[in-house]
Design an enzyme around this catalytic site. Structure first.
Site, mmCIF file in Angstrom:
data_model
loop_
_atom_site.group_PDB
_atom_site.id
_atom_site.type_symbol
_atom_site.label_atom_id
_atom_site.label_comp_id
_atom_site.label_asym_id
_atom_site.label_seq_id
_atom_site.Cartn_x
_atom_site.Cartn_y
_atom_site.Cartn_z
ATOM 1 C CG ASP A 1 33.548 -38.235 -2.991
ATOM 2 O OD1 ASP A 1 32.598 -38.896 -2.542
ATOM 3 O OD2 ASP A 1 33.426 -37.102 -3.502
ATOM 4 C CG HIS A 2 31.498 -40.463 -6.108
ATOM 5 N ND1 HIS A 2 30.230 -40.979 -6.171
ATOM 6 C CD2 HIS A 2 31.369 -39.235 -5.560
ATOM 7 C CE1 HIS A 2 29.368 -40.102 -5.700
ATOM 8 N NE2 HIS A 2 30.029 -39.033 -5.308
ATOM 9 C CG ASP B 1 29.250 -44.427 -7.112
ATOM 10 O OD1 ASP B 1 28.243 -45.162 -7.219
ATOM 11 O OD2 ASP B 1 29.256 -43.242 -7.468
ATOM 12 C CG HIS C 1 27.729 -35.098 -7.571
ATOM 13 N ND1 HIS C 1 27.705 -36.367 -8.091
ATOM 14 C CD2 HIS C 1 28.031 -35.237 -6.265
ATOM 15 C CE1 HIS C 1 27.987 -37.240 -7.142
ATOM 16 N NE2 HIS C 1 28.181 -36.584 -6.012
ATOM 17 C CG HIS D 1 27.184 -38.643 -2.335
ATOM 18 N ND1 HIS D 1 28.457 -38.614 -2.844
ATOM 19 C CD2 HIS D 1 27.159 -39.648 -1.428
ATOM 20 C CE1 HIS D 1 29.162 -39.587 -2.279
ATOM 21 N NE2 HIS D 1 28.402 -40.227 -1.415
ATOM 22 N N GLY D 2 25.863 -34.622 -2.931
ATOM 23 C CA GLY D 2 25.263 -33.481 -3.629
ATOM 24 C C GLY D 2 24.584 -32.530 -2.664
ATOM 25 C CB ALA D 3 24.782 -32.230 0.864
ATOM 26 C CB SER D 4 26.996 -27.722 -2.445
ATOM 27 O OG SER D 4 28.320 -28.069 -2.105
ATOM 28 C CG ASP E 1 33.952 -30.727 -4.565
ATOM 29 O OD1 ASP E 1 34.603 -29.676 -4.407
ATOM 30 O OD2 ASP E 1 34.296 -31.596 -5.388
HETATM 31 P P1 13P Z 1 28.193 -31.029 -4.194
HETATM 32 O O1 13P Z 1 28.478 -30.923 -5.643
HETATM 33 O O2 13P Z 1 26.761 -30.693 -3.882
HETATM 34 O O3 13P Z 1 29.128 -30.247 -3.363
HETATM 35 O O4 13P Z 1 28.351 -32.575 -3.782
HETATM 36 C C1 13P Z 1 29.616 -33.119 -3.504
HETATM 37 C C2 13P Z 1 29.607 -34.588 -3.389
HETATM 38 O O5 13P Z 1 28.586 -35.249 -3.301
HETATM 39 C C3 13P Z 1 30.915 -35.242 -3.384
HETATM 40 O O6 13P Z 1 30.814 -36.636 -3.337
HETATM 41 O O1 G3H Z 2 31.384 -36.240 -6.420
HETATM 42 C C1 G3H Z 2 31.822 -35.265 -7.014
HETATM 43 C C2 G3H Z 2 32.841 -34.394 -6.410
HETATM 44 O O2 G3H Z 2 32.378 -33.072 -6.423
HETATM 45 C C3 G3H Z 2 34.178 -34.561 -7.082
HETATM 46 O O3 G3H Z 2 34.264 -33.908 -8.299
HETATM 47 O O4 G3H Z 2 35.547 -35.471 -9.785
HETATM 48 O O5 G3H Z 2 35.463 -32.996 -10.246
HETATM 49 O O6 G3H Z 2 36.786 -33.895 -8.324
HETATM 50 P P1 G3H Z 2 35.599 -34.078 -9.223
HETATM 51 ZN ZN ZN Z 3 29.154 -37.431 -4.403
#
Ligand code: 13P
Ligand code: G3H
Ligand code: ZN
Length: 306
Positions: free
Chosen positions: A81-82, A103, A179, A209-212, A254
């Protein structure tokens, strides 16, 4: 079984559903994610951030996820991720990751495209699919200017050019999410019009992304047992549904798992002060994550799609 994001998302695009990309950084979170998907016969993307890999160690995290994925009957992708660091990307390729996100979204278009193109070349040579990102994550609330809104959101014509130039397999777009647990000061607001325009012009599977959602019951439980999470706010479940109807096939989560873990652990520590076995304490966090992951599978429509 281990597969790539491309395989999982191409099937999702055809079937008009989405697959969750859930972040992990330890054994218990990985178990909760994979067991929930096994029980609901759903494909899954297990996502690992740079800091998660550092926290666990790359070999350890690789063997935890890969061992569970290889035993599972469902398709599982092990996804970076990223990714931003060339050496870490090479480390992931060497340690069995099946999908890489590069990213370059912080950089200007040409720089992002050049970097992405380079990583795509390397990954495709070894059969790994690549997610890229165009646009800047961040809220688009009423008080931001039209120019700032445009600077953040993914531009549809640029998205077409970006995919053509880089040959990336999937594309993460910015439509107003961010996020973390504090996504909106006021009402949640996503640029669905942008998503629609991009979907009409770009063929590759799209990522949110950022879909919580910062699920109200989870937040209430965490706060009830002593957390102090103030004005946390996420993307409402109905907006996630709408984004999937408009073509999103990978939904990144996440924060909701972190909140579930916190609520589960706080509850057992408060309700059972006699408990001091770490397995019981962490296990309570794991159980609650699993329950939340199952509710996400329902929301995304990925049940029985394995
Ligand atoms: P959240 O913070 O909304 O869960 O997003 C997670 C995310 O985009 C991880 O790449
Ligand atoms: O993209 C963000 C994720 O929530 C990862 O977060 O870098 O704290 O593990 P983190
Ligand atoms: Zn993300």
């Amino acid at each position: 079984m281990l597969v790539s994001n491309k395989e999982i998302q191409t099937a999702a695009q055809k079937g008009k559903y989405a697959v969750g990309a859930f972040n992990t950084s330890n054994i218990e979170i990985t178990q909760a994610i994979i067991e929930a998907h096994e029980e609901m016969n759903a494909p899954v993307i297990v996502a690992t951030s740079t800091s998660a890999i550092k926290y666990c160690g790359i070999e350890v995290l690789s063997s935890v996820v890969r061992t569970m994925a290889e035993k599972a009957k469902i398709p599982v992708s092990l996804h970076l991720d990223h990714g931003t660091d060339y050496d870490l990307i090479v480390g992931c390729i060497r340690n069995g990751w099946t999908s890489i996100m590069i990213d370059g979204s912080h950089a200007p278009f040409e720089e992002n495209a050049a970097l992405t193109k380079e990583i795509v070349k390397i990954c495709h040579a070894v059969g790994i699919s690549v997610e890229a990102e165009l646009g800047r994550l961040g809220g688009i609330e009423d008080n931001i200017s039209v120019d700032e809104r445009d600077a953040r959101l993914t531009d549809p014509d640029e998205a077409v050019r970006f995919v053509e130039e880089t040959n990336c397999d999937t594309l993460a777009i910015a439509i107003g999410t961010s996020h973390g647990a504090y996504k909106f000061k006021g009402e949640a607001k996503l640029a669905f019009d942008r998503l629609e325009e991009i979907r009409n012009l770009v063929n590759v599977p799209l990522v949110l992304h950022g879909a919580s959602s910062v699920i109200p019951e989870v937040l209430a439980k965490a706060n009830k047992y002593g957390a102090n999470l103030g004005a946390a706010k996420g993307v409402p479940a109905e907006d996630i549904k709408k984004a999937i109807e408009l073509g999103i096939t990978k939904v990144n989560i996440d924060t909701d798992l972190r909140l579930a873990f916190t609520a589960g652990v706080r509850e057992i520590l408060t309700e059972k002060p006699e408990v001091f076995d770490p397995r019981k304490i962490i296990g309570a966090g794991r159980s609650y994550i699993k329950e939340i992951v199952k509710s996400k599978i329902e929301l995304l429509g990925s049940a029985n799609k394995a």
